[in-house]
Design a protein around this motif. Structure first.
Motif, PDB file in Angstrom:
ATOM      1  N   SER A 100      -9.731  48.883  82.275  1.00 48.51           N
ATOM      2  CA  SER A 100      -8.398  49.380  81.463  1.00 48.51           C
ATOM      3  C   SER A 100      -7.216  48.796  82.535  1.00 48.51           C
ATOM      4  CB  SER A 100      -8.281  50.975  81.650  1.00 48.51           C
ATOM      5  OG  SER A 100      -8.156  51.375  82.883  1.00 48.51           O
ATOM      6  N   HIS A 101      -7.301  48.715  83.666  1.00 43.76           N
ATOM      7  CA  HIS A 101      -6.033  48.112  84.500  1.00 43.76           C
ATOM      8  C   HIS A 101      -6.600  47.993  85.789  1.00 43.76           C
ATOM      9  CE1 HIS A 101      -5.712  52.395  85.063  1.00 43.76           C
ATOM     10  NE2 HIS A 101      -4.704  52.358  85.590  1.00 43.76           N
ATOM     11  N   LEU A 102      -5.805  47.545  86.775  1.00 42.64           N
ATOM     12  CA  LEU A 102      -6.549  47.224  88.025  1.00 42.64           C
ATOM     13  C   LEU A 102      -5.948  48.120  89.112  1.00 42.64           C
ATOM     14  CD1 LEU A 102      -5.954  43.223  88.058  1.00 42.64           C
ATOM     15  CD2 LEU A 102      -8.306  44.779  87.550  1.00 42.64           C
ATOM     16  N   HIS A 103      -5.401  49.551  88.743  1.00 45.52           N
ATOM     17  CA  HIS A 103      -5.253  50.447  89.867  1.00 45.52           C
ATOM     18  C   HIS A 103      -6.437  50.875  90.550  1.00 45.52           C
ATOM     19  CE1 HIS A 103      -1.154  52.156  88.015  1.00 45.52           C
ATOM     20  NE2 HIS A 103      -1.132  51.147  88.515  1.00 45.52           N
ATOM     21  N   LEU A 104      -6.251  51.288  91.722  1.00 48.23           N
ATOM     22  CA  LEU A 104      -7.173  51.517  92.541  1.00 48.23           C
ATOM     23  C   LEU A 104      -8.387  52.315  92.386  1.00 48.23           C
ATOM     24  CD1 LEU A 104      -5.094  53.412  95.444  1.00 48.23           C
ATOM     25  CD2 LEU A 104      -5.275  53.726  93.070  1.00 48.23           C
ATOM     26  N   ASP A 105      -8.071  53.359  91.656  1.00 48.64           N
ATOM     27  CA  ASP A 105      -9.170  54.346  91.161  1.00 48.64           C
ATOM     28  C   ASP A 105      -9.977  53.697  90.029  1.00 48.64           C
ATOM     29  OD1 ASP A 105      -6.842  54.837  89.773  1.00 48.64           O
ATOM     30  OD2 ASP A 105      -7.450  56.651  89.223  1.00 48.64           O
ATOM     31  N   HIS A 106      -9.854  52.664  89.646  1.00 51.71           N
ATOM     32  CA  HIS A 106     -10.417  51.994  88.012  1.00 51.71           C
ATOM     33  C   HIS A 106     -11.027  50.663  88.659  1.00 51.71           C
ATOM     34  CE1 HIS A 106      -8.259  54.807  85.481  1.00 51.71           C
ATOM     35  NE2 HIS A 106      -7.758  54.952  86.174  1.00 51.71           N
ATOM     36  N   ALA A 107     -10.469  49.844  89.316  1.00 56.63           N
ATOM     37  CA  ALA A 107     -11.159  48.573  89.692  1.00 56.63           C
ATOM     38  C   ALA A 107     -11.669  48.390  91.082  1.00 56.63           C
ATOM     39  CB  ALA A 107      -9.872  47.447  89.514  1.00 56.63           C
ATOM     40  N   GLY A 177       2.099  50.198  79.112  1.00 56.22           N
ATOM     41  CA  GLY A 177       2.894  51.463  79.283  1.00 56.22           C
ATOM     42  C   GLY A 177       2.783  52.114  80.617  1.00 56.22           C
ATOM     43  N   HIS A 178       1.507  52.667  80.664  1.00 51.10           N
ATOM     44  CA  HIS A 178       1.185  52.916  82.219  1.00 51.10           C
ATOM     45  C   HIS A 178       1.283  51.826  83.231  1.00 51.10           C
ATOM     46  CE1 HIS A 178      -1.119  55.097  85.306  1.00 51.10           C
ATOM     47  NE2 HIS A 178      -1.861  53.945  85.287  1.00 51.10           N
ATOM     48  N   THR A 179       0.591  50.746  82.785  1.00 55.17           N
ATOM     49  CA  THR A 179       1.023  49.560  83.535  1.00 55.17           C
ATOM     50  C   THR A 179       1.184  48.423  82.390  1.00 55.17           C
ATOM     51  OG1 THR A 179      -1.373  48.833  83.338  1.00 55.17           O
ATOM     52  CG2 THR A 179      -0.805  50.140  85.415  1.00 55.17           C
ATOM     53  N   ALA A 199      -8.594  56.082  79.190  1.00 51.91           N
ATOM     54  CA  ALA A 199      -8.214  55.591  80.577  1.00 51.91           C
ATOM     55  C   ALA A 199      -6.704  56.120  80.889  1.00 51.91           C
ATOM     56  CB  ALA A 199      -8.302  54.285  80.987  1.00 51.91           C
ATOM     57  N   ASP A 200      -5.867  55.217  81.520  1.00 48.59           N
ATOM     58  CA  ASP A 200      -4.368  56.083  81.994  1.00 48.59           C
ATOM     59  C   ASP A 200      -3.768  55.900  80.756  1.00 48.59           C
ATOM     60  OD1 ASP A 200      -6.029  56.870  84.210  1.00 48.59           O
ATOM     61  OD2 ASP A 200      -4.931  55.712  85.683  1.00 48.59           O
ATOM     62  N   SER A 201      -3.717  55.443  79.628  1.00 49.30           N
ATOM     63  CA  SER A 201      -2.872  55.638  78.745  1.00 49.30           C
ATOM     64  C   SER A 201      -2.334  57.129  78.290  1.00 49.30           C
ATOM     65  CB  SER A 201      -3.175  54.968  77.289  1.00 49.30           C
ATOM     66  OG  SER A 201      -3.993  55.440  76.787  1.00 49.30           O
TER      67      SER A 201
HETATM   68 ZN   LIG Z   1      -3.551  54.045  86.830  1.00 50.30          ZN
END
Ligand SMILES: [Zn+2]
Length: 258
Positions: A100-107, A177-179, A199-201
């Motif tokens: 979804s994006h590369l933030h630490l709790d996803h990637a 938006g979130h990223t 995800a984080d949207s």
């Molecule tokens: Zn995030």
């Protein structure tokens, strides 16, 4: 085709980091989900949860400042590879990993799947390496900066929606938006119907119901557009699985949606 939902532990945090300006200081503990879809053409992961290192030494891996805001509660058993093993799925068998994006709790488990193609927005990968000061702590370079990764870089609205297998079953939807390069997943299941993984949207159902701004956004304007997109899908009868909702009534693996 089956959709499994997993939880890679939780984050102990505070409410205002999820709904901007609301319930400031109130303790809020949220799940860290990731998803497996069994498609006839191969196993697909949507996000991977945290890195294994987080279960061993979270301050060393995420840094003191991030842990003071989002404290990860995670055991080694909850690491994606170990949870897949319980379903008798080996890391080598995963062919597609969509971030979804590369933030630490996803990637966090980027690189753990040697035969996978990793799908991410081009803008997201760029931003993960060359970010603004804002959200700096949320990108852990050690997680995604690995040698010999096979990336598939998506090009925003030019490739939106991106139909993974060309059969309409799994579509990547651009939701910045979130990223800058956030994306969601639409899964079309035989019995459960269309399921949209936000995800984080959209962190929580409350955000959709009360028109709230999430607590962490790169672009408020884009965030609002993406939330609207999700609301429209909900109104059309699509099932919405929000990103970090402690109250979500979701079946976790080994149960599944089909
Ligand atoms: Zn995030």
């Amino acid at each position: 085709m089956k959709l499994y939902v997993f939880k890679c532990g939780t984050l102990k945090s505070q409410k205002q980091f999820f709904t901007a300006g609301i319930d400031i200081g109130k303790a809020f503990e949220v799940p860290v989900p990731f998803f497996l879809i069994t498609h006839p053409k191969g196993y697909v992961l949507f996000d991977t949860g945290n890195a294994l290192e987080v279960a061993k030494d979270k301050i060393k891996h995420w840094g003191e400042k991030v842990v003071s805001i989002y404290d990860p509660i995670m055991s080694e058993e909850e690491y994606v590879v170990n949870q897949l093993a319980k379903l008798n799925i080996k890391a080598e068998e995963i062919k597609h990993v969509i971030f979804s994006h590369l933030h630490l709790d996803h990637a966090g488990a980027c690189g753990a799947f040697p035969n996978a193609t990793y799908y991410v927005q081009k803008e997201e990968l760029k931003h993960a390496y060359v970010h603004d000061f804002y959200q700096k702590g949320a990108y852990i370079r050690a997680d995604f900066d690995k040698p010999d990764l096979k990336w598939y870089l998506l090009d925003g609205y030019e490739e939106d929606p991106f139909d993974l297998f060309g059969d309409g079953k799994i579509k990547i939807i651009f939701t910045p938006g979130h990223t800058p390069g956030h994306q969601c997943l639409m899964v079309d299941l035989e019995h459960s119907g269309k399921v949209f993984l936000t995800a984080d949207s959209v962190y929580t159902e409350e955000i959709l119901e009360k028109d709230l701004l999430p607590g962490l956004v790169y672009s408020p304007a884009d965030t609002v557009k993406s939330i609207k997109k999700v609301k429209n899908l909900k109104n059309q009868g699509v099932k919405i699985f929000t990103g970090h909702d402690p109250d979500a009534k979701i079946k976790y693996a080994p149960e599944y949606y089909d």
